[in-house]
Design an enzyme around this catalytic site. Structure first.
Site, PDB file in Angstrom:
ATOM      1  N   ASP A  10      45.989  59.329  38.489  1.00 20.50           N
ATOM      2  CA  ASP A  10      47.259  59.207  37.753  1.00 20.50           C
ATOM      3  C   ASP A  10      48.432  59.330  38.727  1.00 20.50           C
ATOM      4  OD1 ASP A  10      46.848  61.905  38.342  1.00 20.50           O
ATOM      5  OD2 ASP A  10      47.624  62.638  36.430  1.00 20.50           O
ATOM      6  N   ASP A  14      50.114  63.291  45.038  1.00 21.05           N
ATOM      7  CA  ASP A  14      48.862  63.671  45.708  1.00 21.05           C
ATOM      8  C   ASP A  14      47.762  62.648  45.431  1.00 21.05           C
ATOM      9  OD1 ASP A  14      49.091  64.650  43.086  1.00 21.05           O
ATOM     10  OD2 ASP A  14      47.787  66.369  43.450  1.00 21.05           O
ATOM     11  N   ASP A  15      47.811  62.007  44.255  1.00 20.49           N
ATOM     12  CA  ASP A  15      46.878  60.902  43.986  1.00 20.49           C
ATOM     13  C   ASP A  15      47.097  59.774  45.005  1.00 20.49           C
ATOM     14  OD1 ASP A  15      45.881  61.408  40.885  1.00 20.49           O
ATOM     15  OD2 ASP A  15      47.913  62.106  41.259  1.00 20.49           O
ATOM     16  N   ASN A  39      49.956  62.502  34.937  1.00 25.34           N
ATOM     17  CA  ASN A  39      51.265  62.889  35.480  1.00 25.34           C
ATOM     18  C   ASN A  39      52.408  62.152  34.790  1.00 25.34           C
ATOM     19  OD1 ASN A  39      50.360  64.748  37.402  1.00 25.34           O
ATOM     20  ND2 ASN A  39      49.817  63.106  38.828  1.00 25.34           N
ATOM     21  N   THR A 125      40.861  62.425  39.940  1.00 23.85           N
ATOM     22  CA  THR A 125      41.974  63.277  40.369  1.00 23.85           C
ATOM     23  C   THR A 125      43.028  63.350  39.256  1.00 23.85           C
ATOM     24  OG1 THR A 125      43.127  61.420  41.430  1.00 23.85           O
ATOM     25  CG2 THR A 125      41.586  62.682  42.793  1.00 23.85           C
ATOM     26  N   ASN A 159      47.577  76.605  36.765  1.00 25.17           N
ATOM     27  CA  ASN A 159      48.966  76.331  37.155  1.00 25.17           C
ATOM     28  C   ASN A 159      49.850  75.920  35.964  1.00 25.17           C
ATOM     29  OD1 ASN A 159      47.872  73.775  36.837  1.00 25.17           O
ATOM     30  ND2 ASN A 159      48.309  73.071  38.921  1.00 25.17           N
ATOM     31  N   GLU A 165      44.468  74.700  34.503  1.00 20.66           N
ATOM     32  CA  GLU A 165      45.029  73.749  35.491  1.00 20.66           C
ATOM     33  C   GLU A 165      45.402  72.463  34.754  1.00 20.66           C
ATOM     34  OE1 GLU A 165      44.899  70.261  37.873  1.00 20.66           O
ATOM     35  OE2 GLU A 165      43.314  70.825  36.453  1.00 20.66           O
ATOM     36  N   PHE A 166      46.379  71.710  35.278  1.00 21.63           N
ATOM     37  CA  PHE A 166      46.953  70.544  34.592  1.00 21.63           C
ATOM     38  C   PHE A 166      45.902  69.516  34.165  1.00 21.63           C
ATOM     39  CE2 PHE A 166      48.687  66.222  34.761  1.00 21.63           C
ATOM     40  CZ  PHE A 166      49.708  66.308  33.815  1.00 21.63           C
ATOM     41  N   ASN A 167      45.067  69.041  35.088  1.00 20.73           N
ATOM     42  CA  ASN A 167      44.160  67.932  34.756  1.00 20.73           C
ATOM     43  C   ASN A 167      43.211  68.290  33.621  1.00 20.73           C
ATOM     44  OD1 ASN A 167      45.257  66.242  36.667  1.00 20.73           O
ATOM     45  ND2 ASN A 167      43.700  66.707  38.235  1.00 20.73           N
ATOM     46  N   HIS A 240      46.699  68.546  46.232  1.00 22.46           N
ATOM     47  CA  HIS A 240      45.452  68.802  45.502  1.00 22.46           C
ATOM     48  C   HIS A 240      44.422  67.668  45.597  1.00 22.46           C
ATOM     49  CE1 HIS A 240      47.752  71.883  43.205  1.00 22.46           C
ATOM     50  NE2 HIS A 240      48.703  70.978  43.156  1.00 22.46           N
ATOM     51  N   ASP A 241      44.886  66.456  45.276  1.00 22.99           N
ATOM     52  CA  ASP A 241      43.936  65.368  45.014  1.00 22.99           C
ATOM     53  C   ASP A 241      43.207  64.866  46.247  1.00 22.99           C
ATOM     54  OD1 ASP A 241      44.562  65.563  42.361  1.00 22.99           O
ATOM     55  OD2 ASP A 241      46.007  63.917  42.382  1.00 22.99           O
TER      56      ASP A 241
HETATM   57  C1  BDR Z   1      46.769  68.161  39.513  1.00 21.06           C
HETATM   58  O1  BDR Z   1      47.784  67.891  38.551  1.00 21.06           O
HETATM   59  C2  BDR Z   1      48.533  66.764  38.929  1.00 21.06           C
HETATM   60  O2  BDR Z   1      49.901  67.004  38.737  1.00 21.06           O
HETATM   61  C3  BDR Z   1      48.198  66.464  40.356  1.00 21.06           C
HETATM   62  O3  BDR Z   1      48.263  65.077  40.623  1.00 21.06           O
HETATM   63  C4  BDR Z   1      46.809  67.010  40.505  1.00 21.06           C
HETATM   64  O4  BDR Z   1      45.837  66.044  40.162  1.00 21.06           O
HETATM   65  C5  BDR Z   1      47.016  69.532  40.102  1.00 21.06           C
HETATM   66  O5  BDR Z   1      46.975  70.515  39.116  1.00 21.06           O
HETATM   67 CA    CA Z   2      46.416  63.688  39.984  1.00 19.31          CA
END
Ligand code: BDR
Ligand code: CA
Length: 311
Positions: A10, A14-15, A39, A125, A159, A165-167, A240-241
């Site tokens: 997405d 970082d992707d 994202n 990711t 986070n 965590e977001f994903n 991260h990714d």
């Molecule tokens: C993940 O969340 C997204 O914002 C980043 O691209 C990463 O995949 C980190 O928590």
């Molecule tokens: Ca990502």
């Protein structure tokens, strides 16, 4: 033989680096980039993926658009970290790569089912919606992929919430289906991705590439760093990714522990948590492993060399 991968993402700053490292590394043959809402909306992240492909001249890679919403929940994007475009920082660019006509899930299923067993590795990711939908479309893919390498989750603190965590939090139901499927999964959660810091020396090396791609990547990192400083008080951006991609290039960069992982979808305070059971050494039948540490110098050597190899 390079590992053949499909990268579900997405972009996302970082992707973007994950796509570029995968494309540039001689250890990986990047077959396809598939997109999913995360994202930002799927339209925005798909455009961003095509822009990355254009900047890097990725003519051999297929690009396919995926899910526009999570399985059951309303989509919540991350503009605070990635901006309104999902990839703010560099000046907006046009893309000159065409999308594959297939939906992401169709592309994933067809690629896996027409390849030899164990030939394809999936990297995710982003929220796991596309992978869950691909499993629903053809459950047999679980027995045919070599491995699924994921950036997502955490052993401890999240986070987005203290737990999540977001994903994983964007689509916990999809994550649950993916973690319960009978394929090997390597989870790179926040414990490792918070060590994947683009420190000033890393940014200097990327700028020193001296080409348009190096400038583009550094502009991404500049924006990402500023947002991580503002919102999460990081001195350098955690990219991260890159973790699952570098893991596939050289797993010895990471400390890894085998442990069963489950996804919480109902908890009042723990919704979207990845529950990693480290109480005892995992049995031989355990299909999950989790990253716990990384070698920062070797990690970034691999990333910078891979991006440099694109030219
Ligand atoms: C993940 O969340 C997204 O914002 C980043 O691209 C990463 O995949 C980190 O928590
Ligand atoms: Ca990502």
């Amino acid at each position: 033989m390079p590992r053949k991968i499909i990268l579900d993402c997405d972009p996302g700053h970082d992707d973007a680096l994950a796509i570029l490292a995968a494309y540039g590394s001689p250890a990986i043959e990047l077959l396809a980039v598939t997109t999913v809402c995360g994202n930002q909306t799927v339209d925005l992240v798909t455009h961003n993926a095509l822009v990355i492909g254009t900047v890097a001249g990725m003519r051999t890679v297929k690009f396919a658009r995926g899910a526009e919403s999570p399985l059951r929940r309303e989509h919540k994007a991350a503009p605070d970290i990635h901006g309104d475009s999902g990839m703010d920082g560099p000046a907006p660019r046009e893309a000159d790569i065409q999308l594959d006509p297939r939906a992401a899930t169709q592309l994933i299923v067809e690629t896996v089912m027409t390849s030899d067993p164990g030939e394809i590795t999936l990297v995710a990711t982003a929220p796991l919606t596309n992978l869950a939908l691909a499993l629903r479309l053809e459950p047999a893919i679980a027995g045919r992929v070599a491995e699924v390498a994921i950036m997502g989750g955490a052993i401890g603190q999240g986070n987005m919430t203290a737990s999540a965590e977001f994903n994983i939090l964007v689509d916990p139901e999809a994550a649950k289906e993916v973690f319960e499927a009978a394929w090997p999964i390597t989870m790179m959660g926040l414990e490792v991705s918070h060590q994947a810091l683009a420190t000033p020396d890393v940014r200097t090396r990327i700028r020193a590439l001296g080409n348009d791609l190096g400038t583009f990547v550094d502009e991404l990192l500049e924006f990402f760093e500023a947002r991580y400083l503002e919102h999460q008080h990081f001195e350098a951006a955690p990219v991260h990714d890159l973790c699952p991609v570098v893991y596939l290039i050289d797993p010895t960069v990471f400390d890894l522990v085998r442990a069963p992982i489950a996804v919480e979808t109902k908890g009042e305070l723990t919704d979207g948590r990845t529950v990693v059971d480290l109480r005892l050494p995992a049995g031989l039948d355990c299909r999950h492993q989790v990253g716990t540490g990384l070698d920062h110098a070797r990690f970034w050597d691999i990333v910078v060399e891979s991006i440099a190899a694109i030219g």
